[in-house]
Design a protein around this motif. Structure first.
Motif, mmCIF file in Angstrom:
data_model
loop_
_atom_site.group_PDB
_atom_site.id
_atom_site.type_symbol
_atom_site.label_atom_id
_atom_site.label_comp_id
_atom_site.label_asym_id
_atom_site.label_seq_id
_atom_site.Cartn_x
_atom_site.Cartn_y
_atom_site.Cartn_z
ATOM 1 N N UNK A 66 48.325 16.297 28.597
ATOM 2 C CA UNK A 66 49.178 15.119 28.749
ATOM 3 C C UNK A 66 50.020 14.860 27.508
ATOM 4 N N UNK A 67 49.480 15.259 26.367
ATOM 5 C CA UNK A 67 50.187 15.055 25.105
ATOM 6 C C UNK A 67 49.772 16.166 24.140
ATOM 7 N N UNK A 68 50.701 16.566 23.288
ATOM 8 C CA UNK A 68 50.427 17.564 22.269
ATOM 9 C C UNK A 68 50.532 16.881 20.907
ATOM 10 N N UNK A 69 49.513 17.060 20.078
ATOM 11 C CA UNK A 69 49.500 16.440 18.756
ATOM 12 C C UNK A 69 49.413 17.544 17.713
ATOM 13 N N UNK A 70 50.390 17.575 16.821
ATOM 14 C CA UNK A 70 50.369 18.541 15.727
ATOM 15 C C UNK A 70 49.665 17.903 14.538
ATOM 16 N N UNK A 71 48.690 18.612 13.991
ATOM 17 C CA UNK A 71 47.927 18.115 12.846
ATOM 18 C C UNK A 71 48.058 19.089 11.681
ATOM 19 N N UNK A 72 47.735 18.609 10.492
ATOM 20 C CA UNK A 72 47.824 19.473 9.316
ATOM 21 C C UNK A 72 46.612 20.382 9.185
ATOM 22 N N UNK A 73 45.454 19.988 9.751
ATOM 23 C CA UNK A 73 44.240 20.800 9.635
ATOM 24 C C UNK A 73 43.512 20.807 10.976
ATOM 25 N N UNK A 74 43.815 21.805 11.795
ATOM 26 C CA UNK A 74 43.243 21.866 13.137
ATOM 27 C C UNK A 74 41.749 22.188 13.099
ATOM 28 N N UNK A 75 41.290 22.949 12.102
ATOM 29 C CA UNK A 75 39.862 23.235 11.989
ATOM 30 C C UNK A 75 39.068 21.960 11.740
ATOM 31 N N UNK A 76 39.589 21.106 10.865
ATOM 32 C CA UNK A 76 38.948 19.826 10.579
ATOM 33 C C UNK A 76 38.898 18.952 11.837
ATOM 34 N N UNK A 77 39.985 18.933 12.583
ATOM 35 C CA UNK A 77 40.033 18.141 13.817
ATOM 36 C C UNK A 77 39.029 18.666 14.841
ATOM 37 N N UNK A 78 38.920 19.986 14.945
ATOM 38 C CA UNK A 78 37.984 20.595 15.897
ATOM 39 C C UNK A 78 36.537 20.251 15.532
ATOM 40 N N UNK A 79 36.207 20.378 14.256
ATOM 41 C CA UNK A 79 34.855 20.056 13.793
ATOM 42 C C UNK A 79 34.542 18.578 14.037
ATOM 43 N N UNK A 80 35.498 17.716 13.795
ATOM 44 C CA UNK A 80 35.296 16.285 14.005
ATOM 45 C C UNK A 80 35.095 15.969 15.491
ATOM 46 N N UNK A 81 35.881 16.610 16.360
ATOM 47 C CA UNK A 81 35.721 16.403 17.807
ATOM 48 C C UNK A 81 34.326 16.819 18.252
ATOM 49 N N UNK A 82 33.837 17.935 17.726
ATOM 50 C CA UNK A 82 32.500 18.399 18.060
ATOM 51 C C UNK A 82 31.430 17.432 17.548
ATOM 52 N N UNK A 83 31.581 16.962 16.319
ATOM 53 C CA UNK A 83 30.620 15.997 15.745
ATOM 54 C C UNK A 83 30.536 14.735 16.597
#
Length: 119
Positions: A66-83
């Motif tokens: 539905x939406x695309x979000x560009x981030x500076x650190x995708x690995x950090x975002x992925x780890x946070x989503x998992x946490x």
């Protein structure tokens, strides 16, 4: 994680008709124009963008979000989503066109493409 921009994704079955609306009527300009896929930007504020995709888009998965979000650190975002125990809809993937991304479902059901450009 540093959000750089958020881009809504519009699904269409008629890209030519959608182009007429977004480009001719609203004045967006194509930043990317590929078969089945347009990334449009405002002529005044280039970070104001919209993605329009039809079923023939080379990135068929773009129609799953539905939406695309560009981030500076995708690995950090992925780890946070998992946490946080968020539902990962599409795993972390290095796409051939130069982005690293994953899809996550927001609590309201919105599917978000979280991405960063590689190198």
């Amino acid at each position: 994680m540093g959000i750089r921009r958020a881009i809504p994704v519009v699904r269409t079955d008629d890209l030519a008709e959608s182009r007429g609306f977004w480009v001719d009527f609203l004045g967006f300009t194509p930043g990317m124009d590929e078969p089945g896929f347009l990334m449009l930007k405002s002529p005044d504020v280039e970070t104001t963008q919209v993605i329009v995709a039809d079923p023939t888009a080379a990135d068929a998965k773009v129609r799953d979000v539905d939406v695309s979000v560009e981030v500076s650190n995708v690995e950090e975002a992925y780890a946070d989503a998992q946490r946080r125990g968020l539902e990962i809809v599409y795993p972390m993937t290095d796409e051939p066109w130069g982005i690293r991304r994953f899809f996550v479902r927001a609590p309201d059901g919105t599917v978000v493409n979280v991405a960063a450009h590689r190198g």
